[in-house]
Write a protein that holds these residues in place. Structure first.
Motif, PDB file in Angstrom:
ATOM      1  N   ILE A 140       0.858  -1.201   0.000  1.00 25.72           N
ATOM      2  CA  ILE A 140       0.000   0.000   0.000  1.00 25.72           C
ATOM      3  C   ILE A 140       0.890   1.245   0.000  1.00 25.72           C
ATOM      4  CG2 ILE A 140      -1.581   1.380   1.423  1.00 25.72           C
ATOM      5  CD1 ILE A 140      -3.077  -0.850   0.198  1.00 25.72           C
ATOM      6  N   ILE A 141       0.540   2.190  -0.855  1.00 25.74           N
ATOM      7  CA  ILE A 141       1.257   3.467  -0.892  1.00 25.74           C
ATOM      8  C   ILE A 141       0.255   4.590  -0.621  1.00 25.74           C
ATOM      9  CG2 ILE A 141       2.715   4.992  -2.269  1.00 25.74           C
ATOM     10  CD1 ILE A 141       3.468   2.542  -3.965  1.00 25.74           C
ATOM     11  N   PRO A 142       0.296   5.158   0.580  1.00 23.82           N
ATOM     12  CA  PRO A 142      -0.577   6.287   0.858  1.00 23.82           C
ATOM     13  C   PRO A 142       0.137   7.589   0.482  1.00 23.82           C
ATOM     14  CG  PRO A 142       0.440   5.508   2.900  1.00 23.82           C
ATOM     15  CD  PRO A 142       1.059   4.728   1.771  1.00 23.82           C
ATOM     16  N   ARG A 143      -0.604   8.518  -0.084  1.00 21.52           N
ATOM     17  CA  ARG A 143       0.001   9.817  -0.413  1.00 21.52           C
ATOM     18  C   ARG A 143      -0.983  10.887  -0.015  1.00 21.52           C
ATOM     19  NH1 ARG A 143       3.028  10.509  -6.194  1.00 21.52           N
ATOM     20  NH2 ARG A 143       2.409  12.680  -6.138  1.00 21.52           N
ATOM     21  N   GLY A 144      -0.564  11.737   0.919  1.00 18.11           N
ATOM     22  CA  GLY A 144      -1.484  12.779   1.361  1.00 18.11           C
ATOM     23  C   GLY A 144      -1.046  13.308   2.712  1.00 18.11           C
TER      24      GLY A 144
END
Lengths: 426, 426
Positions: free
Chosen positions: B205-209
């Motif tokens: 999983i790659i979260p961006r924010g």
């Protein structure tokens, strides 16, 4: 120790490990290697004393009625200690990889960008029974410039304490911080829960032991885990293949040893070679008492083999890690079906194809989604020493960071380094 | 959608992604590159239609009273789309790294052992606002031979849906599975919870924010996460240094742009150069309206700078990521104190030393425990494009797997390949 004191104790170990890790990261390779050779010497010099401590664990184990194989694993005989000492010396002799810079290249802006290999920092290791793991973990920690907190099995406490003392003496002798290798001194199981949930002190957890332990650690850890679940490994006999070689390799893959995770648990055979190959391997397995859990097509062919222990395979058999003289056998259409079966049922540990067909070999190598994929070799080779890593802290069935046998490199991180001459971003 | 249907829907996406990933992993580089150039063409051809869809999101955002900078991030103007199209073409032109074999070496047993670079499989990406991230994620997925499930911000739904349609058309045009890039079509927040907890379908999983999103995803994910928390970056001005160069670089590191994560938030100055350096950088910052939160020693020197906005620093300032025209300033003894301060307070993202002293540069490079460490260059360079990665899916502040800017390589895994000629383990 009550919960509060246990938490405090673990945090103290964490604090000490962090401080030691900073010193280890900047220690020269010569000091780290000196600690390793000092440890080898101390293991040899203290063999009788270590055996006395080990005897206390063995006595307790007998008294507690531990099963014979478990007691066997606890034993720290002179041969085991000599192997540990040699392992330390081999590590000391290996090239140092800490500080190496990879791929330094100039970019259009003028800056030069590369990646430097550095220690990860602090790792925690949770393991069962075998006290020699204490030495393996300690020596890999020292070589890789990290610090570690070790939590061994309670049944090996006296042995582990004696070994950890020698490790700390060797570190001090080389001018390195003894806290680089710390052993958790309590047998309280809650210590594991603490160790795996201190991201401020521990960067990585490596569990080594039964599936129950590994699942528990993976589920509850609040830091990354390098884990190894099970080894449901396959050998696929392709068409065309060298049948004599296939018999030799499939034999070795199953019967060389039954308990290691890289032993083959499943044999897949391409239909065009099944009638020739299966009776020959069947005779070998029959002679060694290996039970074959086979699909109907394989059963029909194997029925002619004298003394074969045949059982019809159930769906469950395709997923089973037997670790015993049992193998599942299935006839498949060819390489496509073999790849599909393996990617569906295998534990993504180690799988091999035996073939003379170049394109099938290439497809198998590329498409089988396992940590180790072999062509014309026994699955038993999936091992850090056989792969030339010098040592192994475990075998990872994960895909990220470290996959397959994990050596020194798996305990390092690559950070970007940028060399400039006053460049600014425009 | 109720919880049960949502879970079913997410599992369906997962199933489809897994099937697509297997096809992507064996697709030739030529097909993947064809999909990328087709996507570039479709982005250009459909610019007006995309802007119509984007206008719906913008209208809703205005109606909902979204803050101006948020609305700005939503905008999909012709320039943004052209940049996206060029990004796809640049990726298509880059060398393919899937299937490359590294370090194949013969071992004493006769087997040859190397590592093959393969796609990871399926990754999930959770991001906010900016719809161009949809194209960046899709193009990196295609180049790296993976499949992805994208969960964009609900405020960009119409734009993201229109972009995802073009991506799927481009995949189909190149003979690749459209399900290699899927967009979660529901705005239900529970979809994120599902996406990050399906290890059977999603490998990464790659979260961006914002920090809130990333902390939530990291805490609840049941699969590995490549995360980027904050960027508290430092510039350390050493003694000796080229003061004119130090002023230029420290200026750029803070004022080139205030909002990026690689802007410097802290300035450390070695005492011997403080009296010369601080008034000069102070004048630059004063002219640009940058507030300086300084230690007493720095304050005393900076007091003489006309128009300087000076505030005494509190302990909290050393840890702050301002993302604004504010910088903390501290006078330190020298390189040891600078390294200690950075390793204590920085977010391990990016830190720079400005020096003419070789040994200090080497120590800083080796001992600062950050994803990017720079000598004589602006921290603003810490970026996938500036580092030559061609594209960037994010910047990782983790140490395992991917550290620093993450490009195609970060979306791949290295598996062991073994080539034998019938070797068995003895």
């Amino acid at each position: 120790m009550d919960t509060l004191h246990l938490a405090e104790h673990m945090r103290t170990l964490g604090h000490q490990a962090r401080a030691a890790a900073a010193l280890m990261a900047r220690a020269p390779a010569a000091s780290r290697n000196r600690a390793l050779t000092a440890l080898a010497r101390r293991l040899r010099d203290n063999t009788p004393a270590l055996q006395t401590e080990n005897a206390r664990d063995l006595e307790q184990a007998h008294a507690a009625g531990l099963a014979a194989p478990m007691v066997d694993r606890l034993k720290l005989g002179p041969q085991v200690l000599e192997t540990c000492a040699q392992g330390c010396e081999q590590l000391a002799a290996m090239p140092d990889i800490i500080g190496e810079v990879l791929g330094l290249k100039q970019q259009p802006s003028g800056i030069r960008v590369g990646r430097m290999r550095v220690p990860i920092g602090v790792f925690g290791m949770v393991y069962e029974s075998r006290p020699n793991v204490t030495v393996e973990a300690a020596s890999l920690t020292i070589k890789s410039g990290n610090a570690c907190i070790l939590r061994g099995g309670s049944e090996a406490m006296a042995s582990n304490q004696a070994l950890a003392r020698l490790v700390q003496q060797a570190l001090a002798e080389a001018g390195l911080p003894p806290d680089a290798v710390q052993l958790v001194q309590t047998t309280d199981r809650a210590a594991v829960g603490q160790l795996i949930a201190m991201p401020e002190f521990v960067d990585l957890i490596i569990p080594r032991g039964g599936k129950g332990l590994i699942e528990r650690v993976s589920r509850d850890a609040r830091v990354p885990v390098i884990k190894h679940l099970d080894g449901n490994c396959h050998t696929y006999v392709d068409a065309p293949c060298d049948v004599a070689m296939a018999v030799k390799v499939a034999d070795n893959a199953k019967t060389h040893k039954y308990s290691p995770c890289n032993a083959s648990e499943g044999l897949l055979v391409a239909r065009p070679v099944a009638a020739e190959f299966l009776p020959r391997i069947g005779a070998v397995y029959a002679a060694k008492g290996v039970e074959m859990r086979a699909c109907p097509e394989a059963l029909a062919i194997l029925a002619a083999v004298a003394g074969a222990k045949l059982v019809p395979a159930t769906e469950q058999d395709w997923s089973e890690e037997y670790l015993a003289p049992i193998i599942s056998v299935k006839v498949v259409d060819g390489v496509d079906a073999a790849i599909a079966h393996i990617n569906h049922y295998s534990s993504h540990h180690t799988d091999a194809i035996l073939t003379t067909h170049h394109a099938n070999a290439q497809r198998f190598l590329r498409e089988v989604d396992s940590a180790s994929v072999l062509v014309n070799a026994s699955t038993r080779f999936a091992d850090g020493f056989e792969y030339g890593l010098g040592a192994e802290i475990g075998i990872s069935t994960d895909k990220l960071h470290a996959r397959g046998p994990v050596g020194i490199e798996g305990l390092t991180s690559l950070k970007y380094v940028v060399l400039g001459e006053g460049e600014v971003r425009s």
